[in-house]
Motif scaffolding. Structure first.
Motif, PDB file in Angstrom:
ATOM      1  N   ALA A  28      44.488  40.342  47.118  1.00  0.00           N
ATOM      2  CA  ALA A  28      43.802  39.213  47.755  1.00  0.00           C
ATOM      3  C   ALA A  28      42.317  39.479  47.959  1.00  0.00           C
ATOM      4  O   ALA A  28      41.487  38.573  47.791  1.00  0.00           O
ATOM      5  CB  ALA A  28      44.460  38.901  49.105  1.00  0.00           C
ATOM      6  N   GLU A  29      41.962  40.720  48.295  1.00  0.00           N
ATOM      7  CA  GLU A  29      40.583  41.007  48.701  1.00  0.00           C
ATOM      8  C   GLU A  29      39.755  41.702  47.618  1.00  0.00           C
ATOM      9  O   GLU A  29      38.531  41.577  47.611  1.00  0.00           O
ATOM     10  CB  GLU A  29      40.589  41.889  49.961  1.00  0.00           C
ATOM     11  N   ARG A  65      51.549  35.995  49.524  1.00  0.00           N
ATOM     12  CA  ARG A  65      51.574  34.638  50.081  1.00  0.00           C
ATOM     13  C   ARG A  65      51.354  34.676  51.593  1.00  0.00           C
ATOM     14  O   ARG A  65      50.596  33.871  52.147  1.00  0.00           O
ATOM     15  CB  ARG A  65      52.901  33.957  49.763  1.00  0.00           C
ATOM     16  N   TYR A  67      49.854  37.055  53.342  1.00  0.00           N
ATOM     17  CA  TYR A  67      48.482  37.496  53.627  1.00  0.00           C
ATOM     18  C   TYR A  67      47.509  36.333  53.470  1.00  0.00           C
ATOM     19  O   TYR A  67      46.639  36.116  54.326  1.00  0.00           O
ATOM     20  CB  TYR A  67      48.097  38.642  52.695  1.00  0.00           C
ATOM     21  N   GLN A  68      47.641  35.595  52.386  1.00  0.00           N
ATOM     22  CA  GLN A  68      46.722  34.476  52.144  1.00  0.00           C
ATOM     23  C   GLN A  68      46.871  33.401  53.209  1.00  0.00           C
ATOM     24  O   GLN A  68      45.877  32.818  53.661  1.00  0.00           O
ATOM     25  CB  GLN A  68      46.975  33.890  50.745  1.00  0.00           C
ATOM     26  N   ARG A  69      48.095  33.136  53.629  1.00  0.00           N
ATOM     27  CA  ARG A  69      48.330  32.117  54.651  1.00  0.00           C
ATOM     28  C   ARG A  69      47.757  32.542  55.997  1.00  0.00           C
ATOM     29  O   ARG A  69      47.124  31.744  56.698  1.00  0.00           O
ATOM     30  CB  ARG A  69      49.839  31.857  54.770  1.00  0.00           C
ATOM     31  N   GLN A  72      43.527  34.144  55.113  1.00  0.00           N
ATOM     32  CA  GLN A  72      42.542  33.432  54.297  1.00  0.00           C
ATOM     33  C   GLN A  72      42.594  31.920  54.476  1.00  0.00           C
ATOM     34  O   GLN A  72      41.580  31.249  54.291  1.00  0.00           O
ATOM     35  CB  GLN A  72      42.728  33.818  52.816  1.00  0.00           C
ATOM     36  N   HIS A  76      41.322  30.130  51.125  1.00  0.00           N
ATOM     37  CA  HIS A  76      42.231  30.281  49.987  1.00  0.00           C
ATOM     38  C   HIS A  76      42.588  28.921  49.399  1.00  0.00           C
ATOM     39  O   HIS A  76      42.608  28.752  48.172  1.00  0.00           O
ATOM     40  CB  HIS A  76      43.507  31.004  50.412  1.00  0.00           C
ATOM     41  N   THR A 109      49.119  31.608  44.253  1.00  0.00           N
ATOM     42  CA  THR A 109      48.723  32.898  44.824  1.00  0.00           C
ATOM     43  C   THR A 109      47.371  33.373  44.296  1.00  0.00           C
ATOM     44  O   THR A 109      46.962  34.494  44.586  1.00  0.00           O
ATOM     45  CB  THR A 109      49.784  33.972  44.506  1.00  0.00           C
ATOM     46  N   GLY A 111      43.477  34.079  43.870  1.00  0.00           N
ATOM     47  CA  GLY A 111      42.370  34.303  44.783  1.00  0.00           C
ATOM     48  C   GLY A 111      41.053  33.976  44.102  1.00  0.00           C
ATOM     49  O   GLY A 111      41.011  33.481  42.970  1.00  0.00           O
TER      50      GLY A 111
END
Length: 212
Positions: A28-29, A65, A67-69, A72, A76, A109, A111
């Motif tokens: 993600a990062e 999923r 982590y992004q929710r 971000q 996101h 998903t 990024g």
């Protein structure tokens, strides 16, 4: 009296979960798009490079999923919308090759560093190559390994282009493959793919489900 014991110790299971979560954060990062690379990097950081209990790709995808929710959120969602709009434009451009979107942009998903992944279908890969050359589209040639069964794995030609500052991977498959999707590297099932119409419908549906 007998006792049922777990094959893996609680310590191993905790480490497996930690690797999955850290791999998700790396994807993600840090813009790492490959599950295997992300989990190896996570294991190394956690001092568990030699562990035999690595998380499966589907576990990392679930952690991604989450982590992004959680971390971000709106950023996101905005990034994903921009990538999907670029995917729509690319699919219209390559309409004659019956494009199908696959990968993280379709699955939600993706990024900010993710590629758009398209499968194009033609009698020969040279048809796509000729189209790119005629349209004077700069590209880089490559290959993508796809699996159609446990026994059948094959390299297919690919071309990478840049549009709207987004990297787009074009994987060229034979026409018959439009009816037989390759297997997903995440769960081993037939790969999820979307035509332009299906992608557009998905975007409309998700927008309608937004609160307020």
């Amino acid at each position: 009296m007998f006792r049922i014991t777990s094959h893996h110790s609680n310590k191993e299971l905790r480490m497996r979960a930690q690797i999955a979560q850290d791999a998700a954060r790396i994807m993600a990062e840090e813009g790492v798009n490959d599950f295997h690379a992300a989990k190896r990097k996570a294991a190394a950081r956690l001092g568990a490079s030699d562990t035999r209990n690595m998380p499966r790709n589907v576990e990392i995808e679930a952690a991604l999923r989450d982590y992004q929710r959680i971390f971000q959120g709106d950023s996101h969602a905005a990034s994903l919308e921009r990538l999907r709009e670029s995917a729509q434009q690319a699919m219209r451009y390559f309409e004659q090759f019956q494009p199908r979107l696959f990968g993280s942009v379709l699955k939600g998903t993706a990024g900010g560093h993710s590629d758009i992944n398209l499968q194009l279908f033609a009698d020969t890969p040279e048809e796509v190559l000729l189209f790119l050359m005629e349209q004077e589209v700069p590209f880089e040639s490559g290959e993508r390994m796809l699996r159609f069964s446990e026994e059948q794995e094959q390299l297919f030609p690919s071309y990478r282009i840049l549009a709207n500052e987004v990297s787009i991977e074009l994987v060229v498959l034979p026409l018959k493959a439009i009816r037989q999707p390759p297997l997903s590297p995440v769960d081993g099932r037939p790969m999820e793919r979307a035509s332009l119409n299906r992608l557009t419908a998905l975007m409309v549906q998700e927008e309608a489900e937004l609160p307020g």
